[in-house]
Design an enzyme around this catalytic site. Structure first.
Site: not given
Ligand code: AMP
Length: 307
Positions: A30, A33-34, A37, A61, A147, A153, A176, A186
């Site tokens: 979404m 990014l960090h 991601h 969602q 993740g 999820q 991470v 995020s």
């Molecule tokens: P999001 O942008 O929050 O929907 O996350 C996108 C993907 O990044 C999902 O598969 C999350 O599980 C993964 N993700 C988010 N935060 C982390 C993290 N700290 N470590 C590993 N994967 C992550």
């Protein structure tokens, strides 16, 4: 890096990859990014010829009163980060591109979508499952990476791929963390400095469950009580749940059994920010690396850090 705005552009790019006999990995995000991601894109790079990332804040969602309108967005920054990582394709659809007017078909993830996060956020996993199914139908990726951070999820998506016959390998990647254990998210950007200082209590609670299980505590309710006790050390943190569940179906377990993976999962509100986290819990010994899979984020000042 090729930026794709329409479904037709995605289909063409994927068709080209197929003609070139290249494998395709998809990382749905979404945006905002960090390092979490980016760890997924790096894992994708190791496993596939073409790395595709979607950046889409999926409104379906988010529930009523949730943060879709204010969810952090910075596409220019995201594109710069993905380009620097050597990502090949980035799909940045609008809501109107993703959902045709009058779209009414949805994916129901079943019971798994109704417990824990699904109980607190009704409809959330239906929205996730629907958008991920659409992305799978568009990209037809060989693999898709998610993740462990969003463990429920990950399970919903594994189940969806199996039940709807998507020929995709779902890869779960380690959470991470910041150096103090806080899972990078995020949503951490919403925390005030004071809240940021207390937020690692979630990971401390999970770590206490891991420690007690390593020392032979078999009772799930004892582990849950231990987590509740740690969370209570920060009275301003309001837990939604702190539980130990079966690692595959997230069903309640009474006793941990040797060789049967369990998962400790926590959700709590820190002020108005809701944080979630989870770890593998293994009876009588350290969790094997592939179960625990927590890695420390090496650069606290990097993307997704506390800035
Ligand atoms: P999001 O942008 O929050 O929907 O996350 C996108 C993907 O990044 C999902 O598969 C999350 O599980 C993964 N993700 C988010 N935060 C982390 C993290 N700290 N470590 C590993 N994967 C992550």
């Amino acid at each position: 890096m090729e930026q794709l705005g329409s479904k037709e552009e995605v289909r063409q790019a994927v068709a080209q990859a197929r003609r070139d006999r290249k494998t395709v990995a998809l990382v749905p995000t979404m945006g905002a990014l960090h390092e979490g991601h980016l760890s997924l894109t790096r894992a994708a790079r190791k496993r596939a010829d073409i790395v595709a990332v979607s950046v889409f804040v999926n409104p379906t969602q988010f529930g009523a009163g949730e943060d879709v309108a204010v969810y952090p967005r910075d596409l220019e920054r995201d594109l710069g980060l993905l380009d620097a990582e050597g990502v090949d394709l980035v799909f940045t659809p609008t809501v109107e591109t993703m959902y045709a007017a009058g779209a009414s078909t949805t994916v129901d993830p079943g019971t798994l979508g109704t417990v824990l996060e699904g109980a607190v956020r009704p409809g959330h996993f239906g929205g996730v499952a629907t958008v991920v199914a659409k992305l799978f139908a568009l990209f037809m990726p060989d693999l898709a990476l998610f993740g462990d951070k969003d463990y429920q999820q990950l399970l919903v998506i594994r189940t969806l791929a199996r039940d709807l016959d998507f020929p995709v390998t779902i890869v779960g990647c380690p959470t991470v963390r910041e150096l103090d254990g806080l899972a990078i998210s995020s949503r951490n950007a919403y925390l005030s400095p004071e809240q940021r200082a207390i937020a690692p209590v979630l990971y401390r609670a999970l770590s206490e469950a891991v420690r007690k299980a390593e020392h032979g505590q078999t009772s799930a309710s004892a582990l849950e009580a231990a987590m509740a006790e740690v969370l209570a050390c920060e009275p301003s943190v309001e837990p939604d749940y702190a539980v130990v569940r079966d690692a595959e179906a997230l069903e309640p377990v009474e006793l941990l059994l040797v060789g049967r993976p369990a998962r400790a999962l926590v959700a709590a509100r820190v002020g108005t920010t809701r944080l979630i986290d989870n770890v593998a819990v293994v009876l009588g010994g350290r969790a094997p690396a592939e179960w625990q899979r927590a890695v420390v984020h090496p650069r606290p000042g990097g993307p997704g850090g506390m800035s």
